[in-house]
Scaffold this motif. Structure first.
Motif, PDB file in Angstrom:
ATOM      1  N   GLU A  78       0.829  -1.209   0.000  1.00  0.00           N
ATOM      2  CA  GLU A  78       0.000   0.000   0.000  1.00  0.00           C
ATOM      3  C   GLU A  78       0.865   1.261   0.000  1.00  0.00           C
ATOM      4  O   GLU A  78       0.658   2.180  -0.799  1.00  0.00           O
ATOM      5  CB  GLU A  78      -0.894  -0.012   1.252  1.00  0.00           C
ATOM      6  CG  GLU A  78      -2.122   0.837   1.102  1.00  0.00           C
ATOM      7  CD  GLU A  78      -2.965   0.759   2.366  1.00  0.00           C
ATOM      8  OE1 GLU A  78      -3.493   1.793   2.770  1.00  0.00           O
ATOM      9  OE2 GLU A  78      -3.058  -0.344   2.957  1.00  0.00           O
ATOM     10  N   SER A  79       1.897   1.295   0.874  1.00  0.00           N
ATOM     11  CA  SER A  79       2.779   2.479   0.919  1.00  0.00           C
ATOM     12  C   SER A  79       3.557   2.593  -0.391  1.00  0.00           C
ATOM     13  O   SER A  79       3.808   3.700  -0.873  1.00  0.00           O
ATOM     14  CB  SER A  79       3.777   2.380   2.064  1.00  0.00           C
ATOM     15  OG  SER A  79       3.176   1.960   3.232  1.00  0.00           O
ATOM     16  N   GLY A  80       3.929   1.451  -0.951  1.00  0.00           N
ATOM     17  CA  GLY A  80       4.651   1.460  -2.230  1.00  0.00           C
ATOM     18  C   GLY A  80       3.806   2.087  -3.321  1.00  0.00           C
ATOM     19  O   GLY A  80       4.279   2.906  -4.114  1.00  0.00           O
ATOM     20  N   GLU A  81       2.517   1.748  -3.328  1.00  0.00           N
ATOM     21  CA  GLU A  81       1.603   2.306  -4.341  1.00  0.00           C
ATOM     22  C   GLU A  81       1.483   3.814  -4.197  1.00  0.00           C
ATOM     23  O   GLU A  81       1.426   4.540  -5.185  1.00  0.00           O
ATOM     24  CB  GLU A  81       0.209   1.675  -4.200  1.00  0.00           C
ATOM     25  CG  GLU A  81       0.083   0.298  -4.843  1.00  0.00           C
ATOM     26  CD  GLU A  81       0.296   0.314  -6.354  1.00  0.00           C
ATOM     27  OE1 GLU A  81      -0.232   1.214  -7.034  1.00  0.00           O
ATOM     28  OE2 GLU A  81       1.010  -0.579  -6.855  1.00  0.00           O
ATOM     29  N   VAL A  82       1.437   4.292  -2.929  1.00  0.00           N
ATOM     30  CA  VAL A  82       1.333   5.743  -2.687  1.00  0.00           C
ATOM     31  C   VAL A  82       2.531   6.442  -3.322  1.00  0.00           C
ATOM     32  O   VAL A  82       2.394   7.454  -4.027  1.00  0.00           O
ATOM     33  CB  VAL A  82       1.286   6.046  -1.165  1.00  0.00           C
ATOM     34  CG1 VAL A  82       1.443   7.533  -0.901  1.00  0.00           C
ATOM     35  CG2 VAL A  82      -0.003   5.528  -0.562  1.00  0.00           C
ATOM     36  N   VAL A  83       3.721   5.877  -3.096  1.00  0.00           N
ATOM     37  CA  VAL A  83       4.943   6.477  -3.638  1.00  0.00           C
ATOM     38  C   VAL A  83       4.936   6.433  -5.163  1.00  0.00           C
ATOM     39  O   VAL A  83       5.244   7.436  -5.837  1.00  0.00           O
ATOM     40  CB  VAL A  83       6.180   5.727  -3.077  1.00  0.00           C
ATOM     41  CG1 VAL A  83       7.441   6.143  -3.819  1.00  0.00           C
ATOM     42  CG2 VAL A  83       6.327   6.005  -1.592  1.00  0.00           C
TER      43      VAL A  83
END
Ligand SMILES: Nc1ncnc2c1ncn2[C@@H]1O[C@H](COP(=O)(O)OP(=O)(O)OP(=O)(O)O)[C@@H](O)[C@H]1O
Length: 262
Positions: A187-192
């Motif tokens: 999820e955090s990877g997608e935000v980035v």
């Protein structure tokens, strides 16, 4: 402004490490162009030369041979510099203005708070950062409640987001990112990755992403594949094509040979 003119043109780069039997050709006659305002993903097995290429293109390292020409925009004028011939000082200045590098190992200052780490490059280069932009970037990266923490009070993923915030805040023309989502959950990877996409699409930044993760690479426009210090394939319009040779794994997740080898 000429969008078509490459922001970086590298020709016949060679770079070796070690001597004698320990000699490794990390880059073996690599030539490539980075089109302005596009996202180029670089993939390849571990040891294929991705990080060395990124270090040379961003001016962190000078290649043993070959040339790198940077076509930057200073205010409204275009400026062409031969990066591979500049002094260490001049390359450092360029890295503070036109080039941003997001490192695999964060490079945070342990005694500074998250906020001060993020503001450090701006202070060093005497560039003003608006509170609005600071809040926007830290909120997008979920760091608003961590600004007073020290780096060692954060998880690996949070530290990586601090490193990303620090680079994005400087608004560099070209962003080089080496496995920036490697330590983040999906999820955090997608935000980035979404933030990167916006910076390319809405603000015209040029992005170079080194990754082992095909799904991350697919957020980009172009794909460069490396092996043994050479470029073995360039896909200029990634579209859906890249997924074709690699069957979805059970559970629907895409796999890639690079990911398995890396
Ligand atoms: N500082 C160094 N000293 C000696 N050899 C090095 C050094 N840096 C890289 N190499 C060697 O150069 C080759 C290319 O390394 P590089 O880190 O560029 O590969 P990579 O594709 O980024 O790998 P990874 O995916 O594992 O990060 C490798 O064989 C590596 O061992």
């Amino acid at each position: 402004m000429n969008q078509q003119y490459p922001v970086i043109t590298a020709e016949h780069l060679r770079h070796t490490f070690g001597r004698g039997e320990a000699r490794v050709a990390a880059l073996d006659d690599v030539s490539l162009e980075l089109p302005r305002g596009r996202w180029t993903s670089i993939m390849g097995p571990s040891g294929s030369g991705k990080t060395t290429l990124l270090h040379c293109l961003s001016g962190l390292e000078v290649p043993g041979a070959g040339s790198i020409v940077l076509n930057t925009r200073s205010r409204s004028a275009e400026r062409e510099v031969k990066l591979s011939s500049l002094s260490e000082n001049s390359r450092a200045k360029l890295r503070r203005s036109a080039i941003g590098v997001i490192f695999q190992d964060f490079n945070l200052v342990p005694v500074l708070s998250v906020k001060d780490n993020i503001l450090l490059p701006g202070r060093l280069s005497r560039r003003r950062v608006t509170t609005e932009r600071f809040n926007e970037v830290t909120e997008q990266l979920g760091l608003s409640k961590r600004l007073r923490h020290l780096p060692d009070q954060l998880s690996g993923g949070q530290r990586q987001r601090v490193a990303i915030a620090r680079t994005l805040l400087m608004n560099p023309e070209i962003i080089f990112a080496d496995e920036p989502t490697g330590s983040l959950d999906t999820e955090s990877g997608e935000v980035v990755l979404d933030l990167f996409r916006k910076m390319v699409d809405e603000q015209g930044h040029t992005l170079v992403l080194v990754t082992h993760d095909l799904a991350a690479a697919q957020h980009g426009d172009r794909l460069v594949r490396m092996r043994d210090g050479r470029i073995i394939e360039t896909l200029d319009d990634m579209g859906q094509n890249i997924a074709v040779p690699h069957a979805p794994a059970p559970g629907g997740k895409l796999t890639s040979p690079d990911h398995l080898e890396g």
